[in-house]
Design a protein around this motif. Structure first.
Motif, PDB file in Angstrom:
ATOM      1  N   ARG A 136       0.853  -1.195   0.000  1.00  0.00           N
ATOM      2  CA  ARG A 136       0.000   0.000   0.000  1.00  0.00           C
ATOM      3  C   ARG A 136       0.880   1.232   0.000  1.00  0.00           C
ATOM      4  O   ARG A 136       1.988   1.211   0.531  1.00  0.00           O
ATOM      5  N   LEU A 137       0.375   2.324  -0.580  1.00  0.00           N
ATOM      6  CA  LEU A 137       1.166   3.557  -0.613  1.00  0.00           C
ATOM      7  C   LEU A 137       1.423   4.051   0.802  1.00  0.00           C
ATOM      8  O   LEU A 137       0.580   3.886   1.685  1.00  0.00           O
ATOM      9  N   THR A 138       2.558   4.668   0.999  1.00  0.00           N
ATOM     10  CA  THR A 138       2.810   5.309   2.287  1.00  0.00           C
ATOM     11  C   THR A 138       1.987   6.595   2.345  1.00  0.00           C
ATOM     12  O   THR A 138       1.534   7.100   1.315  1.00  0.00           O
ATOM     13  N   LYS A 179       9.492   6.890  -5.402  1.00  0.00           N
ATOM     14  CA  LYS A 179       9.088   7.936  -6.340  1.00  0.00           C
ATOM     15  C   LYS A 179       8.495   7.345  -7.620  1.00  0.00           C
ATOM     16  O   LYS A 179       7.627   7.939  -8.241  1.00  0.00           O
ATOM     17  N   THR A 180       8.981   6.152  -7.989  1.00  0.00           N
ATOM     18  CA  THR A 180       8.557   5.589  -9.271  1.00  0.00           C
ATOM     19  C   THR A 180       7.062   5.288  -9.297  1.00  0.00           C
ATOM     20  O   THR A 180       6.391   5.518 -10.299  1.00  0.00           O
ATOM     21  N   VAL A 181       6.550   4.794  -8.191  1.00  0.00           N
ATOM     22  CA  VAL A 181       5.128   4.492  -8.123  1.00  0.00           C
ATOM     23  C   VAL A 181       4.312   5.769  -8.299  1.00  0.00           C
ATOM     24  O   VAL A 181       3.287   5.793  -8.981  1.00  0.00           O
ATOM     25  N   VAL A 182       4.794   6.829  -7.687  1.00  0.00           N
ATOM     26  CA  VAL A 182       4.122   8.123  -7.804  1.00  0.00           C
ATOM     27  C   VAL A 182       4.117   8.573  -9.268  1.00  0.00           C
ATOM     28  O   VAL A 182       3.098   9.036  -9.791  1.00  0.00           O
ATOM     29  N   GLY A 188       8.995  -1.241   7.167  1.00  0.00           N
ATOM     30  CA  GLY A 188       9.716  -2.509   7.172  1.00  0.00           C
ATOM     31  C   GLY A 188      11.122  -2.419   6.627  1.00  0.00           C
ATOM     32  O   GLY A 188      11.808  -3.421   6.528  1.00  0.00           O
ATOM     33  N   ARG A 189      11.537  -1.212   6.251  1.00  0.00           N
ATOM     34  CA  ARG A 189      12.914  -1.099   5.763  1.00  0.00           C
ATOM     35  C   ARG A 189      13.869  -1.308   6.925  1.00  0.00           C
ATOM     36  O   ARG A 189      13.734  -0.670   7.960  1.00  0.00           O
ATOM     37  N   LYS A 190      14.816  -2.190   6.728  1.00  0.00           N
ATOM     38  CA  LYS A 190      15.820  -2.392   7.773  1.00  0.00           C
ATOM     39  C   LYS A 190      16.936  -1.389   7.549  1.00  0.00           C
ATOM     40  O   LYS A 190      17.314  -1.138   6.412  1.00  0.00           O
TER      41      LYS A 190
HETATM   42  P1  ADP Z   1      13.097   5.764  -5.434  1.00  0.00           P
HETATM   43  O1  ADP Z   1      12.329   6.818  -4.684  1.00  0.00           O
HETATM   44  O2  ADP Z   1      14.489   5.607  -4.948  1.00  0.00           O
HETATM   45  O3  ADP Z   1      13.008   5.950  -6.914  1.00  0.00           O
HETATM   46  P2  ADP Z   1      11.603   3.371  -5.967  1.00  0.00           P
HETATM   47  O4  ADP Z   1      10.438   4.018  -6.572  1.00  0.00           O
HETATM   48  O5  ADP Z   1      12.593   2.728  -6.869  1.00  0.00           O
HETATM   49  O6  ADP Z   1      12.364   4.426  -5.051  1.00  0.00           O
HETATM   50  O7  ADP Z   1      11.107   2.359  -4.867  1.00  0.00           O
HETATM   51  C1  ADP Z   1      12.012   1.572  -4.146  1.00  0.00           C
HETATM   52  C2  ADP Z   1      11.409   0.228  -3.842  1.00  0.00           C
HETATM   53  O8  ADP Z   1      10.364   0.367  -2.904  1.00  0.00           O
HETATM   54  C3  ADP Z   1      10.811  -0.453  -5.047  1.00  0.00           C
HETATM   55  O9  ADP Z   1      11.092  -1.801  -4.969  1.00  0.00           O
HETATM   56  C4  ADP Z   1       9.328  -0.176  -4.894  1.00  0.00           C
HETATM   57  O10 ADP Z   1       8.547  -1.171  -5.519  1.00  0.00           O
HETATM   58  C5  ADP Z   1       9.161  -0.215  -3.395  1.00  0.00           C
HETATM   59  N1  ADP Z   1       8.041   0.571  -2.881  1.00  0.00           N
HETATM   60  C6  ADP Z   1       7.580   1.745  -3.359  1.00  0.00           C
HETATM   61  N2  ADP Z   1       6.547   2.195  -2.603  1.00  0.00           N
HETATM   62  C7  ADP Z   1       6.355   1.300  -1.625  1.00  0.00           C
HETATM   63  C8  ADP Z   1       5.434   1.184  -0.533  1.00  0.00           C
HETATM   64  N3  ADP Z   1       4.518   2.120  -0.306  1.00  0.00           N
HETATM   65  N4  ADP Z   1       5.523   0.098   0.269  1.00  0.00           N
HETATM   66  C9  ADP Z   1       6.465  -0.829   0.033  1.00  0.00           C
HETATM   67  N5  ADP Z   1       7.346  -0.803  -0.967  1.00  0.00           N
HETATM   68  C10 ADP Z   1       7.314   0.245  -1.791  1.00  0.00           C
END
Ligand code: ADP
Ligand code: MG
Length: 691
Positions: free
Chosen positions: A268-270, A302-305, A454-456
């Motif tokens: 889910r999105l943060t 950022k990529t998801v955004v 969950g990021r370590k």
């Molecule tokens: P950056 O901001 O460095 O471009 P990315 O978009 O590449 O980051 O995302 C880093 C990783 O985190 C990817 O594997 C992505 O799928 C994952 N990710 C992105 N948003 C979330 C989220 N809300 N929860 C968990 N994982 C996420």
């Protein structure tokens, strides 16, 4: 009224067609241009120094008698003239000289010369110094002035520029320079008038404080510095104003593409991602071009955004271009987007400089017809033969790698007619906030200030390269346990070819020492297909260890990789190291970053690696970097060409950043002043801002 801007440099004595052309290369056409060709430093030639006091590296005036002048054969023929004064000797050496010069510099002649002290065969030497035979008496201490040093181009020397500027100054009385600063600002900061300031820096009077001038802190210089910073700020605001004077296609959120995309994601999105998405969604639905910068630390998602913004655009029936600074990163975005969007029935196109022939034609055709709704690539997207069908959103990843000019070039490719595309710029945060505000004055900013849950934390270890064996062993253990690792070879300031060779050698060595592991290699010289294949095999887990140059710095995303070794981290900037380290810590496992430096480390070097070890927050690291290295270095202006100043120096002049930022919007309502200042300081470079 005639102004200096209207008077051509050819009115000056000695400026014919040829010299005018040379001056044009420096952006100098009018007398005003010439007067704004400002000295970037001064030389103190006010005193003659005794030869006995000279030290290597000194830049000084000496005066003496020629003891002997010899032609020396050596590796290169040279004229070697030995001077003496009562305290010692100095050699002037000329590799180019004519017979007249040689005769003039004969035994017994009195010579005054100016140069930089170098060690030579016969003691200290000046190479090709400026010199005078039988010099006039030195001005007395009270009359001596500093000598301005100007930026040059091929075909013109210091003395020529100096004398032209002196000539131009004589016009100043009749044609004073327009003072574009409001009187209130001049009073508030106690700044001298513009004509006075310009005259002073070209021709500092004898009583002007030498140390202030040498350091660029004289009020006249500071007046100009402030004006220059202001002009840059205004030019960014003006770019924004011009872009937003055009209309954009309002992209109303319609259809269910975003929902279907989100449903398919395994997370889910943060909250921060959602917040930024709200801002973007709002911007995109306006008939005004969005100009938004999304800052978010490495891994903040950022990529998801970006994908969601793309889907809103596609849902509204328009096209999206996504541009990344490197082939690897662009390729990875392409793969990601393909995985996300193709299942939704969306067609994508891929374009880089390396895509040629049939595949290129096919991609261009799909983009031109609108069949491809998304086109992803490198700066090849700027090229003239790329025509869009209905481009309404431009996404630029890691924009600090691009100049502002490139960013602007893409907007010309908008929907067509008068419509401008929306712009979304994504950047990790290598720039501290204050600087960012000034460097990105033309953009609205959103910040993703939260990492996915969950990021370590990544444990960072700093060790000398004498422990290479231990490090190699660690790599072996991690990979035997099913993890994957990166090994990054750095060789900055050397050629790309050398970097690649170094990485090749390292990969061979590691493959030999780690026979149980499958070792891959990526560097900038591989073909795109080879690179993509290597990355893919690493991603699929077919390779255990990936040896790479810093090409993997940005964006590469392989969650199972939990160890990164960075060789010679002392050679890289903190922001770059932070980016590299961000390649790990993306999965479930505890991750490690080993910074393997080459001793000895400087004080500074130690502090920097320690800062990295102690923090994982991109902002904190950027601030620390700023503290340790100063703003000029942090912004990396030289590499990016993002901001190039004639006089201003971010480090020395950072005190102006805030006042200038506050001042600029207030001036925007006065187009005369704005245009006057921009033209004066950015001259030809403002053309990019024309709509
Ligand atoms: P950056 O901001 O460095 O471009 P990315 O978009 O590449 O980051 O995302 C880093 C990783 O985190 C990817 O594997 C992505 O799928 C994952 N990710 C992105 N948003 C979330 C989220 N809300 N929860 C968990 N994982 C996420
Ligand atoms: Mg990214």
């Amino acid at each position: 009224m005639t102004s200096l801007d209207d008077i051509d440099v050819t009115v000056l004595k000695g400026v014919g067609k040829a010299l005018a052309e040379t001056l044009a290369k420096l952006g100098i056409h009018s007398l005003q241009d010439l007067l704004f060709h400002l000295p970037h430093r001064y030389e103190d030639r006010t005193r003659v120094i005794s030869m006995g006091q000279l030290r290597i590296g000194d830049v000084a005036v000496v005066e003496g008698e020629v003891m002997k002048a010899d032609l020396v054969m050596g590796r290169r023929r040279s004229l070697q003239v030995t001077l003496k004064d009562s305290s010692g000797f100095l050699v002037m050496r000329f590799f180019h000289f004519n017979a007249a010069q040689k005769n003039q510099l004969s035994e017994g002649a009195r010579v005054r010369c100016f140069g930089e002290v170098r060690p030579g065969r016969a003691g200290y030497e000046f190479y090709h110094p400026e010199y005078q035979v039988n010099p006039p008496p030195m001005p007395s201490q009270g009359e001596a002035t500093l000598t301005p040093v100007y930026p040059l181009t091929e075909g013109i020397q210091q003395p020529r520029v100096r004398s032209l500027c002196q000539q131009a100054l004589t016009y100043l009385k009749r044609y004073p320079i327009r003072d574009w600063l409001p009187a209130s600002i001049m009073a508030q900061y106690q700044l001298p008038g513009i004509s006075e300031a310009v005259a002073l820096v070209h021709s500092p009077p004898a009583n002007a404080p030498v140390h202030l001038l040498m350091e660029g802190r004289h009020p006249a210089q500071q007046r100009l510095v402030m004006e220059e910073l202001l002009a840059h700020q205004l030019s960014l605001l003006k770019v924004r104003q011009q872009i937003q004077a055009r209309e954009a296609l309002p992209l109303l959120p319609t259809g269910d593409l975003p929902e279907r995309f989100l449903d398919a994601l395994p997370f889910r999105l943060t909250g921060a991602q959602r917040q930024v998405m709200t801002e973007i969604r709002q911007d995109l639905s306006q008939p005004l071009p969005m100009l938004r910068l999304v800052q978010g630390d490495v891994g903040s998602g950022k990529t998801v955004v970006a994908a969601l913004a793309a889907l809103q655009t596609i849902g509204a029936g328009a096209q999206v271009a996504l541009m990344a600074p490197t082939e690897i990163l662009a390729e990875q975005h392409y793969q990601n987007f393909k995985g996300w969007l193709e299942p939704l029935g969306i067609q994508l196109a891929w374009l880089s400089g390396k895509v040629k022939g049939k595949p290129r034609e096919a991609a261009l055709a799909a983009v031109a017809s609108g069949e491809a709704a998304v086109i992803i690539g490198t700066h090849a997207l700027f090229q003239g033969d790329v025509h869009f069908n209905r481009l309404a959103l431009v996404i630029v990843d890691e924009q600090h790698r691009f100049g502002v000019h490139q960013r602007l070039a893409l907007r010309e490719k908008g929907v067509g007619g008068t419509l401008a595309p929306h712009q979304l710029i994504m950047t990790a945060t290598p720039i501290p906030r204050t600087l960012a505000m000034s460097a990105y004055a033309d953009l609205d900013t959103s910040v993703i200030d939260e990492l996915p849950p969950g990021r370590k934390p990544i444990e960072t270890i700093v060790i000398p390269d004498s422990r290479r064996d231990d490090v190699t062993d660690r790599v072996r253990k991690a990979c035997m346990a099913g993890r994957q690792a990166y090994w990054v070879c750095t060789l900055v300031e050397e050629s790309e070819a050398l970097q690649c060779q170094a990485a090749e050698a390292t990969a061979e060595e590691l493959a030999e020492r780690l026979p149980d592991l499958k070792v891959g290699l990526v560097h900038g010289r591989l073909k795109a297909a080879e690179k993509a294949e290597m990355m893919d095999r690493f991603k699929q887990g077919e390779l255990d260890l990936l040896v790479a140059t810093t090409v993997i710095e940005v964006g590469v995303d392989v969650p199972n990789a939990s160890l990164i070794i960075i060789e010679n981290p002392e050679r890289l900037g903190l922001a770059q190291l932070h980016q590299l380290r961000g390649r790990v810590g993306r999965g479930e496992e505890a991750s490690f970053c080993v910074l393997m430096y080459h001793p000895p480390l400087s004080q500074n070097g130690k502090a920097r690696l320690q800062a990295l070890r102690d923090s994982q927050d991109g902002f904190v690291i950027a601030e620390k970097d700023l503290e340790i290295r100063g703003p000029g270095e942090v912004l990396g202006t030289r590499q990016t060409g993002m901001m190039q100043f004639r006089l201003a120096d971010f480090e020395r002049d950072q005190g102006w950043i805030e006042p200038v930022r506050a001042m600029a919007p207030q001036l925007m309502g006065q187009p005369d002043r704005v245009d006057g200042l921009i033209r004066r300081w950015l001259g030809e470079r403002t053309r990019y801002g024309d709509v």
